[in-house]
Enzyme design. Structure first.
Site, PDB file in Angstrom:
ATOM      1  N   ASP A 120       0.853  -1.191   0.000  1.00 21.90           N
ATOM      2  CA  ASP A 120       0.000   0.000   0.000  1.00 21.90           C
ATOM      3  C   ASP A 120       0.890   1.242   0.000  1.00 21.90           C
ATOM      4  OD1 ASP A 120      -2.357   1.392  -0.051  1.00 21.90           O
ATOM      5  OD2 ASP A 120      -2.639   1.376   2.118  1.00 21.90           O
ATOM      6  N   HIS A 127      -3.598  14.266   0.847  1.00 20.23           N
ATOM      7  CA  HIS A 127      -3.792  13.410   2.019  1.00 20.23           C
ATOM      8  C   HIS A 127      -2.578  13.465   2.941  1.00 20.23           C
ATOM      9  CE1 HIS A 127      -4.764   9.979   4.530  1.00 20.23           C
ATOM     10  NE2 HIS A 127      -3.658   9.356   4.136  1.00 20.23           N
ATOM     11  N   GLU A 193     -10.224   4.164   4.272  1.00 18.54           N
ATOM     12  CA  GLU A 193      -9.331   4.826   3.333  1.00 18.54           C
ATOM     13  C   GLU A 193      -9.794   4.458   1.931  1.00 18.54           C
ATOM     14  OE1 GLU A 193      -5.171   4.264   4.085  1.00 18.54           O
ATOM     15  OE2 GLU A 193      -5.212   5.583   5.832  1.00 18.54           O
ATOM     16  N   GLU A 195      -9.372   4.024  -1.719  1.00 20.11           N
ATOM     17  CA  GLU A 195      -8.182   3.837  -2.533  1.00 20.11           C
ATOM     18  C   GLU A 195      -8.519   3.149  -3.854  1.00 20.11           C
ATOM     19  OE1 GLU A 195      -4.757   2.286  -0.585  1.00 20.11           O
ATOM     20  OE2 GLU A 195      -5.348   3.015   1.407  1.00 20.11           O
ATOM     21  N   ASP A 227      -8.877   0.449   2.570  1.00 21.27           N
ATOM     22  CA  ASP A 227      -7.844   0.051   3.521  1.00 21.27           C
ATOM     23  C   ASP A 227      -8.302   0.465   4.918  1.00 21.27           C
ATOM     24  OD1 ASP A 227      -5.392  -0.852   4.521  1.00 21.27           O
ATOM     25  OD2 ASP A 227      -4.468   1.113   4.277  1.00 21.27           O
ATOM     26  N   ARG A 231      -6.886   4.049  13.728  1.00 18.14           N
ATOM     27  CA  ARG A 231      -5.966   5.169  13.945  1.00 18.14           C
ATOM     28  C   ARG A 231      -5.330   5.146  15.330  1.00 18.14           C
ATOM     29  NH1 ARG A 231      -4.948   6.348   8.801  1.00 18.14           N
ATOM     30  NH2 ARG A 231      -6.795   7.060   7.658  1.00 18.14           N
ATOM     31  N   GLN A 234      -2.724   2.284  15.292  1.00 18.52           N
ATOM     32  CA  GLN A 234      -1.647   2.697  14.393  1.00 18.52           C
ATOM     33  C   GLN A 234      -0.743   3.746  15.040  1.00 18.52           C
ATOM     34  OE1 GLN A 234      -3.125   4.418  10.772  1.00 18.52           O
ATOM     35  NE2 GLN A 234      -1.112   4.835   9.932  1.00 18.52           N
ATOM     36  N   LYS A 247      -3.606  -1.878  10.499  1.00 20.17           N
ATOM     37  CA  LYS A 247      -4.039  -1.994   9.105  1.00 20.17           C
ATOM     38  C   LYS A 247      -4.350  -3.436   8.695  1.00 20.17           C
ATOM     39  CE  LYS A 247      -2.955   2.285   7.448  1.00 20.17           C
ATOM     40  NZ  LYS A 247      -3.775   3.133   6.576  1.00 20.17           N
ATOM     41  N   THR A 251      -8.654  -5.659   4.567  1.00 17.65           N
ATOM     42  CA  THR A 251      -8.591  -4.745   3.428  1.00 17.65           C
ATOM     43  C   THR A 251      -9.625  -5.229   2.426  1.00 17.65           C
ATOM     44  OG1 THR A 251      -6.207  -4.372   3.735  1.00 17.65           O
ATOM     45  CG2 THR A 251      -7.153  -3.797   1.590  1.00 17.65           C
ATOM     46  N   GLU A 352      -9.238  12.833   7.935  1.00 19.84           N
ATOM     47  CA  GLU A 352      -9.193  14.157   7.301  1.00 19.84           C
ATOM     48  C   GLU A 352     -10.550  14.844   7.339  1.00 19.84           C
ATOM     49  OE1 GLU A 352      -6.768  14.338   3.447  1.00 19.84           O
ATOM     50  OE2 GLU A 352      -7.274  12.210   3.652  1.00 19.84           O
TER      51      GLU A 352
END
Length: 405
Positions: A120, A127, A193, A195, A227, A231, A234, A247, A251, A352
């Site tokens: 990834d 971002h 996420e 993607e 993904d 948070r 992580q 993560k 996925t 975000e």
């Protein structure tokens, strides 16, 4: 492009310009898996149709996954796509091909290929800059290496799952700001996420880098990817190494793989790169892609990220991934990283969109979200310009959050 004898609607989700590949079954247990191609409201049993027509590639598309077709290489991929367009437009083939069409609403879709490896990337400047501002407000938002190379990490291939698979909230170590020691528990800051994923078909030998301009010779197709990210897990684990348990729990990927050839009309110049990349990251032709993503949370659209804004292209990512001599294998997956644009409504993750929880999203039912709650459902879709003014559709990648176990 000729019209299909299927009398497709002009805005059909999967028209002749797309013709994505997938794996489907029609039995309740999912044991009769077959390679299929989506066309309008139908799925074509590709192996059965190829044998009925007497196509030379029939054995390559007979199996319960796309693995054999993907490994056959670009000349075969192009041959199959041309044949499909002929079968579905030439009335002379209708009698032979029509019996092998199945209503798309009646099939079960599966992970379409064997995932060999998963990488990834972190390719959106918008971002990366937003994340930097959130976590390092007193410093430069981008790390010193960000504009020199496509940053990425190796993920967990075994937890790549097909759209519709429910996602169990992960548990692990967390250390809230100001706490003296970590605690163990369910993630409280579960994120998405949005993607775009790419899957390798043609392998490469160990020790031989793959040039930027060889992208289309190695990459079979393109699909949507979520993904899922914890948070809080992580944030505690990723210093000094990259993402791990935050993560690796799941996925999600969409079940339909859009051939690279279908995206020729969507190719665009990428944003200007400054400083100029090193020679191995420069190609003769542009590989930016004009894809428009949409992110829906519980049926409400919360973002429209533009893939054309990505700083690093998939071709550059592939070149960087192999420049040290790492080989490619059929089924290798690499993903773009979160797709975000310059505007607030173009941000591809809740980190975000809510600015790390400071600006909650209000949903139509009046509830607010900073991060995902149990029972929440996330759906990501995308479209791109297709041949002769048509639209290429990517279907969707969908998942629902279950409580931690």
């Amino acid at each position: 492009m000729p019209e299909s004898w299927l009398d497709l609607e002009p805005d059909a989700e999967f028209g002749l310009a797309t013709l994505p590949y997938g794996v489907f079954s029609t039995d309740a247990e999912g044991t009769d898996r077959r390679t299929g191609v989506a066309i309008g409201a139908h799925v074509l049993d590709l192996g059965a149709a190829a044998h009925a027509v007497g196509a030379p590639f029939a054995d390559l598309v007979q199996g319960p996954s796309l693995d054999t077709l993907m490994g056959a290489g670009r000349p075969v991929w192009d041959q199959v796509r041309r044949a499909l367009q002929t079968w579905l437009t030439d009335p002379a083939h209708e009698e032979t091909v029509r019996p092998h069409l199945v209503e798309r609403s009646s099939v079960r879709l599966h992970l379409p290929f064997t995932v060999a490896d998963y990488v990834d990337f972190y390719a959106s400047e918008h971002h990366a800059s937003n994340v930097g501002r959130i976590f390092r407000p007193e410093q430069e938002p981008l790390t010193p290496n960000w504009k020199h190379l496509p940053i990425g990490y190796h993920g967990r291939a075994g937890t790549v799952v097909v759209s519709g698979t429910e996602v169990v909230r992960p548990s692990g170590q967390r250390k809230p700001p100001g706490a003296d020691a970590p605690t163990f528990g369910a993630s409280a800051r579960l994120d998405i996420e949005a993607e775009v994923g790419f899957v390798v078909g043609t392998p490469s030998p160990l020790g031989e880098p793959v040039p930027v301009d060889s992208f289309a010779e190695h990459v079979f197709g393109v699909f949507l990817l979520n993904d899922w990210s914890s948070r809080d897990l992580q944030a505690w684990e990723y210093v000094p190494l990259g993402p791990f348990l935050g993560k690796s729990f799941a996925t999600s990927v969409s079940p339909w793989i859009v051939p690279v050839a279908a995206l020729e009309p969507a190719r665009v110049e990428q944003p200007a790169q400054d400083p100029e990349p090193l020679p191995y990251l420069k190609g003769a032709e542009p590989w930016g892609l004009d894809l428009q993503l949409e992110v829906h949370l519980n049926g409400h659209r919360v973002a429209r990220p533009p893939f054309s804004a990505m700083y690093w292209t998939a071709a550059q990512q592939l070149a960087h991934m192999t420049v040290n001599g790492a080989c490619l294998r059929t089924g290798d997956v690499f993903a773009s990283g979160t797709v975000s644009g310059p505007d607030p409504e173009q941000r591809g993750c809740l980190l975000e969109l809510t600015w790390s929880g400071k600006d909650p999203i209000t949903l139509p039912d009046g509830t607010e979200r900073t991060f995902l709650e149990d029972g929440d459902e996330v759906t990501i879709t995308a479209t791109a310009p297709g041949a002769e003014g048509a639209t290429v559709h990517f279907g969707q990648v969908h998942g629902r959050i279950l409580p931690a176990r």
